[in-house]
Design a protein around this motif. Structure first.
Motif, PDB file in Angstrom:
ATOM      1  N   SER A   1       0.828  -1.201   0.000  1.00  0.00           N
ATOM      2  CA  SER A   1       0.000   0.000   0.000  1.00  0.00           C
ATOM      3  C   SER A   1       0.861   1.249   0.000  1.00  0.00           C
ATOM      4  O   SER A   1       1.922   1.286   0.579  1.00  0.00           O
ATOM      5  N   LEU A   2       0.370   2.288  -0.650  1.00  0.00           N
ATOM      6  CA  LEU A   2       1.056   3.576  -0.637  1.00  0.00           C
ATOM      7  C   LEU A   2       0.042   4.710  -0.582  1.00  0.00           C
ATOM      8  O   LEU A   2       0.107   5.567   0.269  1.00  0.00           O
ATOM      9  N   MET A   3      -0.933   4.704  -1.500  1.00  0.00           N
ATOM     10  CA  MET A   3      -1.869   5.808  -1.568  1.00  0.00           C
ATOM     11  C   MET A   3      -3.165   5.313  -2.190  1.00  0.00           C
ATOM     12  O   MET A   3      -3.166   4.422  -3.041  1.00  0.00           O
ATOM     13  N   SER A   4      -4.284   5.850  -1.743  1.00  0.00           N
ATOM     14  CA  SER A   4      -5.581   5.551  -2.332  1.00  0.00           C
ATOM     15  C   SER A   4      -6.271   6.863  -2.632  1.00  0.00           C
ATOM     16  O   SER A   4      -5.711   7.938  -2.463  1.00  0.00           O
ATOM     17  N   MET A   5      -7.515   6.793  -3.067  1.00  0.00           N
ATOM     18  CA  MET A   5      -8.263   8.000  -3.357  1.00  0.00           C
ATOM     19  C   MET A   5      -8.598   8.780  -2.096  1.00  0.00           C
ATOM     20  O   MET A   5      -8.949   9.949  -2.149  1.00  0.00           O
TER      21      MET A   5
ATOM     22  N   LEU B   1       6.630  13.045  -4.838  1.00  0.00           N
ATOM     23  CA  LEU B   1       7.622  12.882  -3.778  1.00  0.00           C
ATOM     24  C   LEU B   1       7.277  11.688  -2.896  1.00  0.00           C
ATOM     25  O   LEU B   1       8.153  10.929  -2.488  1.00  0.00           O
ATOM     26  N   VAL B   2       5.994  11.513  -2.595  1.00  0.00           N
ATOM     27  CA  VAL B   2       5.567  10.385  -1.771  1.00  0.00           C
ATOM     28  C   VAL B   2       5.833   9.076  -2.499  1.00  0.00           C
ATOM     29  O   VAL B   2       6.346   8.113  -1.921  1.00  0.00           O
ATOM     30  N   ARG B   3       5.493   9.042  -3.771  1.00  0.00           N
ATOM     31  CA  ARG B   3       5.740   7.817  -4.538  1.00  0.00           C
ATOM     32  C   ARG B   3       7.235   7.518  -4.629  1.00  0.00           C
ATOM     33  O   ARG B   3       7.661   6.372  -4.581  1.00  0.00           O
ATOM     34  N   ALA B   4       8.043   8.575  -4.752  1.00  0.00           N
ATOM     35  CA  ALA B   4       9.488   8.384  -4.847  1.00  0.00           C
ATOM     36  C   ALA B   4      10.080   7.852  -3.556  1.00  0.00           C
ATOM     37  O   ALA B   4      11.165   7.285  -3.554  1.00  0.00           O
ATOM     38  N   SER B   5       9.366   8.045  -2.453  1.00  0.00           N
ATOM     39  CA  SER B   5       9.872   7.574  -1.167  1.00  0.00           C
ATOM     40  C   SER B   5       9.463   6.138  -0.880  1.00  0.00           C
ATOM     41  O   SER B   5       9.862   5.567   0.122  1.00  0.00           O
ATOM     42  N   SER B   6       8.665   5.541  -1.753  1.00  0.00           N
ATOM     43  CA  SER B   6       8.177   4.184  -1.507  1.00  0.00           C
ATOM     44  C   SER B   6       9.227   3.138  -1.854  1.00  0.00           C
ATOM     45  O   SER B   6      10.110   3.353  -2.677  1.00  0.00           O
ATOM     46  N   THR B   7       9.120   2.004  -1.248  1.00  0.00           N
ATOM     47  CA  THR B   7      10.038   0.892  -1.524  1.00  0.00           C
ATOM     48  C   THR B   7       9.942   0.451  -2.966  1.00  0.00           C
ATOM     49  O   THR B   7      10.934   0.152  -3.618  1.00  0.00           O
TER      50      THR B   7
ATOM     51  N   ARG C   1      17.258  11.592  -7.787  1.00  0.00           N
ATOM     52  CA  ARG C   1      17.378  12.794  -8.623  1.00  0.00           C
ATOM     53  C   ARG C   1      16.038  13.529  -8.663  1.00  0.00           C
ATOM     54  O   ARG C   1      15.987  14.759  -8.518  1.00  0.00           O
ATOM     55  N   ALA C   2      14.958  12.788  -8.857  1.00  0.00           N
ATOM     56  CA  ALA C   2      13.634  13.409  -8.906  1.00  0.00           C
ATOM     57  C   ALA C   2      13.284  14.039  -7.568  1.00  0.00           C
ATOM     58  O   ALA C   2      12.752  15.149  -7.503  1.00  0.00           O
ATOM     59  N   ARG C   3      13.604  13.349  -6.493  1.00  0.00           N
ATOM     60  CA  ARG C   3      13.288  13.869  -5.158  1.00  0.00           C
ATOM     61  C   ARG C   3      14.019  15.194  -4.903  1.00  0.00           C
ATOM     62  O   ARG C   3      13.438  16.173  -4.450  1.00  0.00           O
ATOM     63  N   ARG C   4      15.330  15.236  -5.223  1.00  0.00           N
ATOM     64  CA  ARG C   4      16.112  16.446  -4.978  1.00  0.00           C
ATOM     65  C   ARG C   4      15.606  17.620  -5.803  1.00  0.00           C
ATOM     66  O   ARG C   4      15.490  18.748  -5.321  1.00  0.00           O
ATOM     67  N   LEU C   5      15.297  17.355  -7.067  1.00  0.00           N
ATOM     68  CA  LEU C   5      14.832  18.432  -7.940  1.00  0.00           C
ATOM     69  C   LEU C   5      13.461  18.957  -7.536  1.00  0.00           C
ATOM     70  O   LEU C   5      13.203  20.159  -7.553  1.00  0.00           O
ATOM     71  N   LEU C   6      12.569  18.051  -7.153  1.00  0.00           N
ATOM     72  CA  LEU C   6      11.233  18.476  -6.742  1.00  0.00           C
ATOM     73  C   LEU C   6      11.291  19.300  -5.469  1.00  0.00           C
ATOM     74  O   LEU C   6      10.534  20.262  -5.300  1.00  0.00           O
ATOM     75  N   GLU C   7      12.183  18.940  -4.553  1.00  0.00           N
ATOM     76  CA  GLU C   7      12.279  19.677  -3.306  1.00  0.00           C
ATOM     77  C   GLU C   7      12.969  21.032  -3.491  1.00  0.00           C
ATOM     78  O   GLU C   7      12.636  22.008  -2.832  1.00  0.00           O
TER      79      GLU C   7
ATOM     80  N   PHE D   1      12.763   8.677 -14.819  1.00  0.00           N
ATOM     81  CA  PHE D   1      11.930   8.065 -13.783  1.00  0.00           C
ATOM     82  C   PHE D   1      10.477   8.448 -13.966  1.00  0.00           C
ATOM     83  O   PHE D   1      10.130   9.602 -14.046  1.00  0.00           O
ATOM     84  N   ARG D   2       9.601   7.482 -14.055  1.00  0.00           N
ATOM     85  CA  ARG D   2       8.160   7.718 -14.161  1.00  0.00           C
ATOM     86  C   ARG D   2       7.463   6.811 -13.166  1.00  0.00           C
ATOM     87  O   ARG D   2       7.875   5.656 -12.965  1.00  0.00           O
ATOM     88  N   VAL D   3       6.400   7.299 -12.607  1.00  0.00           N
ATOM     89  CA  VAL D   3       5.625   6.495 -11.656  1.00  0.00           C
ATOM     90  C   VAL D   3       4.421   5.946 -12.375  1.00  0.00           C
ATOM     91  O   VAL D   3       3.641   6.690 -12.957  1.00  0.00           O
ATOM     92  N   ARG D   4       4.269   4.667 -12.346  1.00  0.00           N
ATOM     93  CA  ARG D   4       3.117   4.035 -12.987  1.00  0.00           C
ATOM     94  C   ARG D   4       1.910   4.139 -12.076  1.00  0.00           C
ATOM     95  O   ARG D   4       1.996   3.911 -10.872  1.00  0.00           O
ATOM     96  N   GLY D   5       0.758   4.433 -12.611  1.00  0.00           N
ATOM     97  CA  GLY D   5      -0.460   4.539 -11.813  1.00  0.00           C
ATOM     98  C   GLY D   5      -1.035   3.204 -11.486  1.00  0.00           C
ATOM     99  O   GLY D   5      -0.586   2.184 -11.945  1.00  0.00           O
TER     100      GLY D   5
END
Length: 229
Positions: free
Chosen positions: A49-53, A187-193, A205-211, A225-229
């Motif tokens: 689990s990571l995120m829901s609606m 950022l939350v998705r990037a922090s997931s396992t 890299r994505a985390r540093r740039l976004l912050e 890097f892309r996050v799949r839905g």
């Protein structure tokens, strides 16, 4: 609830009780926090689990943290997920009695439910999440709500929290760059396992740039890097 989940929950409770913030609670505050912690979670977190609606989770939280508003409560939850100082975040905690004041200064006790109980390492906070328009309307109607030195305050909440050895916070999403709030989900998705498994170099890299560049649209800084839905 399985034995594994129960053991994880007990270890989590032990960690909270050893925090500096917990030691600063008054007896009334300890009773309040323990009651909230003893309440069964609305949803136990699964392994992937990571995120829901309607909720989000950090690896250190033992269950999903609910939110009712995607534009107000959701940003607060995601910011808390990213904040390593936050050990636990509980939505809709136990009601408490606060004392409201009318325009003549008369006091009237009333029941009040905070949006969140936020347990940090160095402080424990009762949190109310409200959009700017609502806060402005409340401030126009009651002296209990005010903007003081750039921060919104709710006097009854401040008093109730102080009596328990806590702080009271009003979260207003308009205090943040709107593009940064949009980037929070990445950022939350990037922090997931799961994300780390897909490529730690691109994730970091994505985390540093976004912050560092909150005004940049999320996918433009993520590179490969892309996050799949």
């Amino acid at each position: 609830m399985t034995v594994e989940i129960t053991d994880r929950r007990e270890l989590h409770l032990t960690e909270i009780r050893n925090l500096p913030s917990y030691s600063r609670l008054t007896p009334t505050g300890v009773d309040y926090v323990e009651h909230v912690l003893a309440s069964p979670p609305s949803r136990v977190v699964g392994a992937n689990s990571l995120m829901s609606m309607s909720g989000a989770v950090a690896a250190r939280f033992p269950y999903m943290v609910d939110y009712e508003s995607s534009s107000c409560e959701r940003p607060f939850v995601l910011l808390s997920v990213l904040d390593e100082q936050v050990v636990d975040l509980l939505s809709q905690p136990k009601q408490l009695i606060v004392v409201k004041h009318d325009t003549r200064g008369r006091r009237s006790p009333t029941q009040y439910t905070p949006d969140y109980l936020c347990i940090r390492k160095n402080e424990i906070a009762l949190v109310e999440a409200k959009p700017l328009e609502t806060l402005q309307e409340k401030a126009a109607e009651s002296t209990d709500w005010s903007l003081c030195e750039g921060r919104w305050r709710y006097r009854p909440g401040d008093e109730a929290a102080a009596a328990r050895g806590m702080v009271f916070e009003v979260f207003c999403p308009e205090d943040f760059n709107p593009v940064y709030l949009t980037n929070l989900q990445y950022l939350v998705r990037a922090s997931s396992t799961r994300a780390l498994d897909e490529g730690i170099v691109h994730v970091e890299r994505a985390r540093r740039l976004l912050e560092s560049r909150p005004d940049v649209p999320p996918l433009s800084v993520a590179g490969p890097f892309r996050v799949r839905g």
